[in-house]
Enzyme design. Structure first.
Site, PDB file in Angstrom:
ATOM      1  N   CYS A 186       0.813  -1.124  -0.012  1.00 39.21           N
ATOM      2  CA  CYS A 186      -0.097  -0.022   0.093  1.00 39.21           C
ATOM      3  C   CYS A 186       0.931   1.306   0.061  1.00 39.21           C
ATOM      4  CB  CYS A 186      -0.866  -0.036   1.212  1.00 39.21           C
ATOM      5  SG  CYS A 186      -0.259  -0.174   2.732  1.00 39.21           S
TER       6      CYS A 186
ATOM      7  N   HIS B 194      -1.075   7.038   3.722  1.00 42.53           N
ATOM      8  CA  HIS B 194       0.263   7.287   3.730  1.00 42.53           C
ATOM      9  C   HIS B 194       0.827   8.224   2.717  1.00 42.53           C
ATOM     10  CE1 HIS B 194       0.113   3.436   5.488  1.00 42.53           C
ATOM     11  NE2 HIS B 194       0.151   2.435   4.408  1.00 42.53           N
TER      12      HIS B 194
END
Length: 349
Positions: free
Chosen positions: A148, A241
């Protein structure tokens, strides 16, 4: 037109929950089976998830009364495709069993990513990698998402690689706690703190983009020919993120050329008008303090990659900040977009 029947493996976990949310009323796919551990098997999803559902919207009505089974292809014979949010400790064997049984797998785990006949698919970046599926020996085919953290990084690098060539990349990640799953990082470890190590993340961040950005030759994927150095850190942010990226180019671009390459970037999902395809794929923000998870995470319903702070790098050439939603664009959303691509390209029959 009847929808394709699908299963979700690891349905009670954080990625599994996102699958169930995103597949609610989906035009192509219908969830008919939810699979989880023996502790949950035999109970309805609504019963098991009363206190475990961690998404702000309610559990979709269609899922509440589905009875959970263990992840066994013999119990899900009528499905064509399974979305896997299984932990890597069990995913490898289970996913292979599904493929052997003729059920296609789209996996979020790391287990099969380095198999040269298994694409790490990012739908806008490398849809041509689907051609390696014919080299897999099982009737059901395995496709994986990337880690991810590097999903947004790879999307940001693709138009730069195509236009200017890349010699090397340095990246520094600030990864949300949801990336560790639930219950995740202990509170006393993460509150008011930064943890400068996430097991296995740096290795994945340094190799997976090279496969995603590589080329297919003789039924196998050859890695791109530049190097990546990564630092990966866990920070006290719930979702999103953020990665600081520096790039050394083969052909030296201007700031305007880089921004233009991002703004112009699109892929097969946009051409095909897939339901989950973001438009734009990349959003560049000029503000000096963006992107931020709190302000930019839900851009494009969590599927758009947001970039900002593009400026010269005194050691390499240019540096910037990229933000992506780790459980949507970096996990369940990416997997569903990949499945939509497979559906439209007639890979699912």
């Amino acid at each position: 037109m009847s929808r394709v029947k699908v299963a979700v493996l690891g349905a009670t976990g954080s990625v599994g929950q996102r699958f169930i949310q995103l597949l609610d009323h989906h035009p192509f796919f219908e969830i008919t089976h939810l699979c989880a551990s023996e502790n949950s098997a035999g109970k309805t999803y609504g019963e098991v998830m009363k206190t475990r559902w961690k998404i702000s919207s309610d559990i979709p009505a269609y899922a509440k009364n589905l009875v959970i089974t263990t992840p066994d292809p013999a119990k899900t014979k009528d499905v064509v495709l399974a979305f896997s949010g299984l932990d890597s400790n069990v995913a490898g064997e289970v996913e292979k069993n599904y493929a052997n049984a003729g059920i296609h797998i789209i996996s979020n785990s790391k287990n099969h990513r380095m198999d040269p006949t298994v694409p790490i698919l990012s739908a806008e970046v490398n849809s041509s990698h689907l051609e390696v599926l014919t080299s897999q020996k099982t009737k059901g085919k395995i496709i994986t998402n990337s880690n991810c953290t590097i999903m947004g990084v790879t999307i940001s690098l693709k138009p730069l690689l195509d236009r200017f060539g890349i010699e090397s990349v340095m990246l520094f990640s600030m990864q949300a706690i949801s990336g560790a799953g639930y219950p995740g990082v202990p509170t006393m470890d993460i509150l008011g703190n930064v943890i400068p190590h996430i097991g296995g993340e740096e290795e994945k961040a340094e190799i997976e983009p090279l496969k995603c950005l590589g080329k297919v030759e003789n039924g196998k994927i050859l890695h791109a020919d530049f190097s990546i150095s990564a630092h990966c850190n866990r920070v006290p942010v719930f979702d999103g993120h953020t990665v600081c990226v520096s790039v050394k180019f083969k052909k030296k671009p201007s700031r305007e050329e880089i921004i233009s390459s991002w703004k112009d970037f699109s892929g097969e999902p946009q051409t095909l008008g897939l339901p989950l395809a973001p438009n734009p794929v990349i959003l560049f923000r000029e503000e000096e303090d963006r992107p931020q998870p709190r302000l930019d995470l839900d851009t494009g319903k969590g599927m758009t990659t947001v970039i900002g702070r593009l400026r010269p790098d005194p050691i390499l050439d240019w540096k910037y900040v990229v933000l992506s939603h780790n459980t949507i664009r970096g996990a369940a959303g990416a997997a569903l977009l990949n499945a939509e691509l497979l559906y439209k390209k007639k890979f699912l029959g």
